[in-house]
Design a protein around this motif. Structure first.
Motif, PDB file in Angstrom:
ATOM      1  N   MET A   1     -20.464  27.930  25.970  1.00  0.00           N
ATOM      2  CA  MET A   1     -19.271  27.085  25.981  1.00  0.00           C
ATOM      3  C   MET A   1     -18.189  27.714  25.117  1.00  0.00           C
ATOM      4  O   MET A   1     -18.438  28.090  23.986  1.00  0.00           O
ATOM      5  CB  MET A   1     -19.589  25.683  25.479  1.00  0.00           C
ATOM      6  N   LEU A   2     -17.007  27.839  25.679  1.00  0.00           N
ATOM      7  CA  LEU A   2     -15.889  28.456  24.990  1.00  0.00           C
ATOM      8  C   LEU A   2     -15.008  27.383  24.367  1.00  0.00           C
ATOM      9  O   LEU A   2     -14.637  26.416  25.029  1.00  0.00           O
ATOM     10  CB  LEU A   2     -15.072  29.286  25.985  1.00  0.00           C
ATOM     11  N   THR A   3     -14.665  27.553  23.099  1.00  0.00           N
ATOM     12  CA  THR A   3     -13.728  26.652  22.441  1.00  0.00           C
ATOM     13  C   THR A   3     -12.328  27.235  22.532  1.00  0.00           C
ATOM     14  O   THR A   3     -12.111  28.387  22.167  1.00  0.00           O
ATOM     15  CB  THR A   3     -14.103  26.427  20.971  1.00  0.00           C
ATOM     16  N   VAL A   4     -11.401  26.439  23.033  1.00  0.00           N
ATOM     17  CA  VAL A   4     -10.004  26.841  23.160  1.00  0.00           C
ATOM     18  C   VAL A   4      -9.220  26.198  22.021  1.00  0.00           C
ATOM     19  O   VAL A   4      -9.114  24.973  21.943  1.00  0.00           O
ATOM     20  CB  VAL A   4      -9.415  26.402  24.515  1.00  0.00           C
ATOM     21  N   PHE A   5      -8.680  27.020  21.133  1.00  0.00           N
ATOM     22  CA  PHE A   5      -7.827  26.548  20.050  1.00  0.00           C
ATOM     23  C   PHE A   5      -6.370  26.780  20.444  1.00  0.00           C
ATOM     24  O   PHE A   5      -6.017  27.877  20.880  1.00  0.00           O
ATOM     25  CB  PHE A   5      -8.112  27.319  18.756  1.00  0.00           C
ATOM     26  N   THR A   6      -5.535  25.773  20.278  1.00  0.00           N
ATOM     27  CA  THR A   6      -4.106  25.959  20.525  1.00  0.00           C
ATOM     28  C   THR A   6      -3.338  25.867  19.211  1.00  0.00           C
ATOM     29  O   THR A   6      -3.638  25.035  18.354  1.00  0.00           O
ATOM     30  CB  THR A   6      -3.541  24.908  21.500  1.00  0.00           C
ATOM     31  N   PHE A   7      -2.328  26.727  19.083  1.00  0.00           N
ATOM     32  CA  PHE A   7      -1.469  26.754  17.899  1.00  0.00           C
ATOM     33  C   PHE A   7      -0.010  26.885  18.362  1.00  0.00           C
ATOM     34  O   PHE A   7       0.278  27.537  19.363  1.00  0.00           O
ATOM     35  CB  PHE A   7      -1.811  27.944  17.001  1.00  0.00           C
ATOM     36  N   GLY A   8       0.873  26.271  17.588  1.00  0.00           N
ATOM     37  CA  GLY A   8       2.288  26.463  17.875  1.00  0.00           C
ATOM     38  C   GLY A   8       3.027  25.189  18.175  1.00  0.00           C
ATOM     39  O   GLY A   8       2.974  24.225  17.408  1.00  0.00           O
ATOM     40  N   ASP A   9       3.691  25.162  19.325  1.00  0.00           N
ATOM     41  CA  ASP A   9       4.701  24.138  19.595  1.00  0.00           C
ATOM     42  C   ASP A   9       4.408  23.345  20.859  1.00  0.00           C
ATOM     43  O   ASP A   9       3.278  23.334  21.366  1.00  0.00           O
ATOM     44  CB  ASP A   9       6.087  24.796  19.644  1.00  0.00           C
ATOM     45  N   SER A  10       5.450  22.699  21.395  1.00  0.00           N
ATOM     46  CA  SER A  10       5.277  21.780  22.516  1.00  0.00           C
ATOM     47  C   SER A  10       4.968  22.462  23.834  1.00  0.00           C
ATOM     48  O   SER A  10       4.603  21.790  24.798  1.00  0.00           O
ATOM     49  CB  SER A  10       6.532  20.919  22.690  1.00  0.00           C
ATOM     50  N   VAL A  11       5.118  23.766  23.919  1.00  0.00           N
ATOM     51  CA  VAL A  11       4.686  24.449  25.133  1.00  0.00           C
ATOM     52  C   VAL A  11       3.204  24.186  25.370  1.00  0.00           C
ATOM     53  O   VAL A  11       2.758  24.021  26.511  1.00  0.00           O
ATOM     54  CB  VAL A  11       4.977  25.960  25.039  1.00  0.00           C
ATOM     55  N   LEU A  12       2.424  24.103  24.300  1.00  0.00           N
ATOM     56  CA  LEU A  12       1.002  23.791  24.399  1.00  0.00           C
ATOM     57  C   LEU A  12       0.685  22.345  24.062  1.00  0.00           C
ATOM     58  O   LEU A  12      -0.407  21.863  24.379  1.00  0.00           O
ATOM     59  CB  LEU A  12       0.209  24.731  23.488  1.00  0.00           C
ATOM     60  N   ASP A  13       1.617  21.643  23.440  1.00  0.00           N
ATOM     61  CA  ASP A  13       1.440  20.220  23.090  1.00  0.00           C
ATOM     62  C   ASP A  13       2.477  19.396  23.840  1.00  0.00           C
ATOM     63  O   ASP A  13       3.390  18.835  23.255  1.00  0.00           O
ATOM     64  CB  ASP A  13       1.589  20.025  21.582  1.00  0.00           C
ATOM     65  N   CYS A  14       2.330  19.343  25.164  1.00  0.00           N
ATOM     66  CA  CYS A  14       3.356  18.696  25.998  1.00  0.00           C
ATOM     67  C   CYS A  14       2.821  17.511  26.787  1.00  0.00           C
ATOM     68  O   CYS A  14       3.501  17.002  27.677  1.00  0.00           O
ATOM     69  CB  CYS A  14       3.992  19.717  26.944  1.00  0.00           C
ATOM     70  N   GLY A  15       1.612  17.052  26.467  1.00  0.00           N
ATOM     71  CA  GLY A  15       1.032  15.957  27.228  1.00  0.00           C
ATOM     72  C   GLY A  15       1.856  14.690  27.213  1.00  0.00           C
ATOM     73  O   GLY A  15       1.896  13.948  28.206  1.00  0.00           O
ATOM     74  N   HIS A  16       2.542  14.419  26.090  1.00  0.00           N
ATOM     75  CA  HIS A  16       3.324  13.188  26.006  1.00  0.00           C
ATOM     76  C   HIS A  16       4.640  13.286  26.775  1.00  0.00           C
ATOM     77  O   HIS A  16       5.389  12.311  26.834  1.00  0.00           O
ATOM     78  CB  HIS A  16       3.588  12.822  24.544  1.00  0.00           C
ATOM     79  N   TYR A  17       4.914  14.434  27.392  1.00  0.00           N
ATOM     80  CA  TYR A  17       6.108  14.561  28.220  1.00  0.00           C
ATOM     81  C   TYR A  17       5.826  14.296  29.696  1.00  0.00           C
ATOM     82  O   TYR A  17       6.725  14.430  30.532  1.00  0.00           O
ATOM     83  CB  TYR A  17       6.720  15.953  28.060  1.00  0.00           C
ATOM     84  N   ASN A  18       4.580  13.965  30.045  1.00  0.00           N
ATOM     85  CA  ASN A  18       4.279  13.588  31.426  1.00  0.00           C
ATOM     86  C   ASN A  18       3.388  12.355  31.432  1.00  0.00           C
ATOM     87  O   ASN A  18       2.673  12.097  30.466  1.00  0.00           O
ATOM     88  CB  ASN A  18       3.645  14.742  32.202  1.00  0.00           C
TER      89      ASN A  18
END
Length: 215
Positions: A1-18
Motif C-alpha cells: 500500500m502506497l501512502t500519498v502525502f500532499t504538500f503545498g496549496d489549493s491545487v492539491l487542497d481543492c475539495g471544498h471548491y467542488n
C-alpha cells in the motif's frame, strides 16, 4: 500500500471548491468512477491499495511548507506530491526583480532536502488565463507577470531535476478552458481531475509495468 502525502496549496487542497469534495490526491488513491469513468481502474486501489495524507492547505505558500512537514516521517512505500508557488506569485513575486525569487528558491530547496519521502513529484504553476492576455486579473502588466511566472516555473523545474520529478501542470492546463477553474484561480471539479491526470502520468511510471495512464 502506497501512502500519498500532499504538500503545498489549493491545487492539491481543492475539495471544498467542488460540491463533491473531490481532491486530486483522493482521486489518485481511488477514482470516482461515477464522475470520471475514463479513469476507471486507474488508481492506486487497483495497484494494491493506497492511502492519503492530505497536508497541503488552501492558501499555502513556500513559508507554509515547514509547518506542513512537522511530524512527517518516512514509513513504508510513499510518494510526496508538492504544489507551491502560485500564491507566492500573487503575493508579490509577480513584481519581484530578483531577491524574492532567490529567497523562494532557498526555502523550497530546504524543504525538499528535509522531506523524508521519496519519490517526490513537484508541480509547476499553471496559468488560469490559459494564455489569454485579455483575462489578466493580477493588476500587474502582462509582460511582467508572464515573465515572472516563467521565472517561477524555471526555478521549480531546476529544483525538481535535483530532488524528484517535474509535473508540468502549466503545459497541460494551457490545453484547458474556463471550466477547469473556479473562483478565478482554483481548480474546479474538472480541474481537480486534470491535476490528478498530470500527477498520475508521472506516478504511474514509478509503478509496475503494464499499468497505463489515461490519455
Amino acid at each position: 500500500m502506497l501512502t500519498v502525502f500532499t504538500f503545498g496549496d489549493s491545487v492539491l487542497d481543492c475539495g471544498h471548491y467542488n460540491r463533491y469534495g473531490v481532491s486530486p490526491g483522493e482521486l489518485l488513491v481511488r477514482n470516482r468512477d461515477d464522475l470520471f469513468p475514463e479513469f476507471r481502474g486507474q488508481d492506486l486501489s487497483t495497484l494494491g491499495g493506497g492511502r492519503l495524507e492530505q497536508l497541503a492547505q488552501d492558501g499555502g505558500t513556500v513559508n507554509s511548507l515547514p509547518r506542513q512537514l512537522r511530524g512527517v516521517k518516512s514509513h513504508g512505500p510513499a510518494v510526496a506530491l508538492v504544489s507551491v508557488g502560485g500564491n507566492d506569485l500573487l503575493q508579490g513575486l509577480l513584481l519581484d526583480a530578483g531577491p524574492g525569487f532567490e529567497e523562494f528558491r532557498r526555502k523550497l530547496s530546504a524543504f525538499l532536502t528535509a522531506l523524508p519521502i521519496r519519490p517526490v513529484l513537484i508541480a509547476n504553476v499553471y496559468d488560469p488565463t490559459v494564455g489569454d492576455d485579455r483575462h489578466n486579473f493580477t493588476g500587474v502588466p502582462v509582460e511582467r507577470a508572464r515573465g515572472n511566472h516563467q521565472r517561477m516555473n524555471n526555478l521549480i523545474a531546476e529544483l525538481a531535476s535535483e530532488h524528484g520529478v517535474l509535473v508540468d501542470l502549466h503545459r497541460h492546463f494551457l490545453e484547458g478552458d474556463a471550466s477547469w477553474f473556479t473562483s478565478t484561480i482554483e481548480p474546479s471539479l474538472r480541474g481537480a481531475s486534470e491535476v490528478r491526470r498530470c500527477f498520475w502520468r508521472e506516478l504511474v511510471k514509478l509503478r509496475p509495468a503494464g499499468v497505463e495512464a489515461a490519455p
